[in-house]
Design a protein around this motif. Sequence first.
Motif, short mmCIF file in Angstrom:
data_model
loop_
_atom_site.label_atom_id
_atom_site.label_comp_id
_atom_site.label_asym_id
_atom_site.label_seq_id
_atom_site.Cartn_x
_atom_site.Cartn_y
_atom_site.Cartn_z
N HIS A 332 0.83 -1.21 0.00
CA HIS A 332 0.00 0.00 0.00
C HIS A 332 0.87 1.25 0.00
O HIS A 332 0.64 2.20 -0.80
N ASN A 333 1.88 1.29 0.88
CA ASN A 333 2.76 2.44 0.92
C ASN A 333 3.57 2.58 -0.36
O ASN A 333 3.85 3.70 -0.82
N ASP A 335 2.55 1.72 -3.36
CA ASP A 335 1.68 2.30 -4.39
C ASP A 335 1.54 3.80 -4.21
O ASP A 335 1.55 4.57 -5.18
N ILE A 336 1.41 4.22 -2.93
CA ILE A 336 1.34 5.66 -2.67
C ILE A 336 2.63 6.35 -3.10
O ILE A 336 2.61 7.42 -3.73
N THR A 339 2.89 6.57 -6.85
CA THR A 339 2.00 7.62 -7.36
C THR A 339 2.60 9.00 -7.14
O THR A 339 2.58 9.87 -8.03
#
Length: 587
Positions: A332-333, A335-336, A339
């Motif tokens: 999750h981190n 992907d952030i 981005t």
Amino acid sequence: MTRTWHVSTVTEAARARIATARLATAHGVPGVERTRLVTALTAQLRQCLTKGGPWRIGVEVTAARDGSGRFVVEVASAGNRAPDARPPWRVAAVVPGHGEASGAEYVADDAETLAEALFSADEDAALLLEKLDEQERLVAFHREELHQTNQGVLALHAELDAAGRAQRELFAAEQKAHAEAEQARGRLTFLADASAALTASLNHDAIVRILPELLVPRYARTVDVWLFDDEEDEQRRNQPHPAAAVLAARRGRPQYAADHPGGLPGVDDQPHSALQPTRPLLCIPLVTRGAPLGVLTLSPPEERWNADDAVMLIELTRRASIALENAKRFEHNRDIAETLQRALLTDLPTTPGLHLAARYLPATHGLNIGGDWYDAFRQPDGSLITVIGDVTGHGLHAAVMMSQLRTALRAYAVDGGSPGELLTHLHTFLHRLQPDLYATAVIARFHPDDPTLTWAAAGHPPPVLRTPDGQVHTLDAKPGAMLGIPLRQRISDHTVPLPPGSTLALYTDGLVERRAQGIDPGIRRLAAELGTFAPADLDRDLDGAADRLLQPLLDDSEHDDDVCLLLCHIHSDAARIREAVPSGTRV
């Protein structure tokens, strides 16, 4: 001393016997020995009288040097016998002390003497019987002692047998304890190795794949991992699951489904599964601090698990849950971060006759975000500013600082200024904004009407310039110090001719620096690789050239730092291309 008697009748035999007994008594022959000697003589005389004929009885007492002697009685035939006659009969007794017995051999021929001899014989017989009684009592005593000894030996054998059994039991218990200790050590070793394998990856798909490899066939025959948010595998998400797995997910406790009680600590027993009625199933929830992730369903390698194996499997599942949660949080981190990184990277402008190609590769370890950056923009006078930089550190803090530096640089460049002046402004800006953060950078300026490259560096690896003749030059003129250090500095500009067909490579240290080699060999490798390109290849496909340039430099496939590359290529026919663009048109 020697005495002799001739015997042919019973009376003569009796007198000889009495005389022999008296002599034996007189010479001190012990009573038992005397009785034995006289009794043997009586038996021999009876045999002689039965055969008939005259017989000679002789008694001889011999002395030894120690004072003792031997009392010898001999019976032999007194008449003429055949040559094959038997040898004389002899009997002897030990005499403790040698003495004289003169006159003891005379025996009167009257009833009184015979009676006395008879009573003397009875006394000797009584003495012998008394001795026999003593011997019998001694034998009885020894027999009792032997019996007691035998009882003691039997008791000792029983004790030894009991001690042997106890020793064998202790040895068996020790062997069992040793085997259990070895099994426990094996479980702990397996748990440590499995935990290391689970935590070595931050990819939850890889963790799900590795679980069956760890457990089969040692601790399970089959392994099924049911993840609640498995959105990628629709088939696995829609397949039926045992009722025990559903209960494990709802209750958050391990469940054992079989046609017999499992007796496993901390595990609830359930009826056998309708999906697999012939196999016991152990369903362990994958529980985290937030919410349950799924259920791990196992079938035993043999008939069933023992309690220790079940406890180890539950602990391994708990660690797998933590590894899965960490992997999901990391993904999750990541992907952030990706981005954010994509948002921070610049779309390169297009300029007639000047081609740009940039590549950014995050480090292969950790979050895919760092402080490496590149930018390209125009100044009001038509010049094109290209910059590449590196903020110390890694992660979101470095990325945010990099974004601020990029924005500040664009703001300073609005009013013009050479590359050296822009770097000097960035140095002051960074020192005042973040005194404990540093950066390096290279700025190069291209002007469409000036075949000269102006550049400046601040603590950054030197640019590499490939000229149209194929020569590669490292622009290592004296650079400024790192940006942000507590030092007042004014960074100088440098110029170099830039004919059409030239290619400038700006890069960060992640491309050329290796721990075992340093940075200089990497710069030489970059220059050598850049020199292998043909001018036509660079004119036609600069993006492809950037990819081909990175491949040999990153052949180890893993790098600890971010990699950033910016290629600036002056087309070989740049003048004609610029003339073909209508005046006043911004491309």
